[in-house]
Write a protein that holds these residues in place. Sequence first.
Motif, PDB file in Angstrom:
ATOM      1  N   PRO A 179      11.285  -4.688  18.388  1.00  0.00           N
ATOM      2  CA  PRO A 179      12.541  -4.361  17.707  1.00  0.00           C
ATOM      3  C   PRO A 179      12.799  -5.126  16.417  1.00  0.00           C
ATOM      4  CG  PRO A 179      12.979  -5.838  19.529  1.00  0.00           C
ATOM      5  CD  PRO A 179      11.508  -5.502  19.584  1.00  0.00           C
ATOM      6  N   HIS A 215      15.853  -3.212  15.212  1.00  0.00           N
ATOM      7  CA  HIS A 215      15.616  -1.775  15.399  1.00  0.00           C
ATOM      8  C   HIS A 215      15.857  -1.474  16.878  1.00  0.00           C
ATOM      9  CE1 HIS A 215      13.895   2.073  14.153  1.00  0.00           C
ATOM     10  NE2 HIS A 215      13.347   2.101  15.349  1.00  0.00           N
ATOM     11  N   LEU A 216      17.106  -1.120  17.179  1.00  0.00           N
ATOM     12  CA  LEU A 216      17.540  -1.018  18.570  1.00  0.00           C
ATOM     13  C   LEU A 216      17.390   0.401  19.111  1.00  0.00           C
ATOM     14  CD1 LEU A 216      20.734  -3.212  18.220  1.00  0.00           C
ATOM     15  CD2 LEU A 216      18.476  -3.909  19.066  1.00  0.00           C
ATOM     16  N   ARG A 217      17.085   0.466  20.396  1.00  0.00           N
ATOM     17  CA  ARG A 217      16.936   1.747  21.091  1.00  0.00           C
ATOM     18  C   ARG A 217      17.889   1.755  22.287  1.00  0.00           C
ATOM     19  NH1 ARG A 217      11.489   0.227  19.687  1.00  0.00           N
ATOM     20  NH2 ARG A 217      10.630   1.715  18.207  1.00  0.00           N
ATOM     21  N   GLN A 259      16.490  -6.486  23.895  1.00  0.00           N
ATOM     22  CA  GLN A 259      15.933  -6.131  22.595  1.00  0.00           C
ATOM     23  C   GLN A 259      16.399  -7.124  21.527  1.00  0.00           C
ATOM     24  OE1 GLN A 259      16.296  -1.862  21.661  1.00  0.00           O
ATOM     25  NE2 GLN A 259      16.695  -1.492  23.850  1.00  0.00           N
ATOM     26  N   HIS A 299      20.998   0.626  14.667  1.00  0.00           N
ATOM     27  CA  HIS A 299      20.300  -0.598  14.268  1.00  0.00           C
ATOM     28  C   HIS A 299      21.298  -1.564  13.633  1.00  0.00           C
ATOM     29  CE1 HIS A 299      17.161   2.056  15.318  1.00  0.00           C
ATOM     30  NE2 HIS A 299      17.306   2.799  14.245  1.00  0.00           N
TER      31      HIS A 299
END
Length: 196
Positions: A44, A97-99, A109, A154
């Motif tokens: 991430p 860069h989050l999911r 993350q 994000h």
Amino acid sequence: MTPMDMLLSRASTDHLAEPAPNAAQLSDILAAAMRAPDHGKLRPWRYVVIEGDARPQMAERIVASMQRLDADAPEFKIEKRRNRFSTMPLILALGMHLRPENKIPLWEQEMAVAAATMNVLNALHATGFGGIWVSGDVVEDPVLAAEIGFPAPHKLAGFLFIGTPTNAPAAPRRPDPAAFTARWTGQPVTFAADKD
């Protein structure tokens, strides 16, 4: 210096001058970030290099963000941030860069990004450079994050100011690890650090 000596002697500093790491050195330093724990192999972490003429441009984005978040932001605080972002040898914007839809919780993350950032700070120290991780209210500004390249979901995790220390940072007095450590024997623990 042994690896342990290196880790125990690292200290953050914003007393930084040129040179900053060159492209090859920065690539090696960021390779250390890739060794951070990363449950789910989501990787991430994201890095945006800000140098040269881009620094004053970033400074103006920071000032605009400050004013968006607080119309009454004190002028001295605005000028301090404008100056710092305009003059640091190199700035690394730390992106997450989050999911959110992934089975790996967002907090994990985000912790992976933090672990990678610590690896960068250690690698800077190991290669003779210095740095400091800065954040503040602007890190929570989704407009600024999007302007840099991290649209929601994000986010920004902050910025690293990077360069060559102008003097050896004074080793800050570090607490005794014993105050933050307890042995569990079946009952809830207490910590010396938490006692008033």
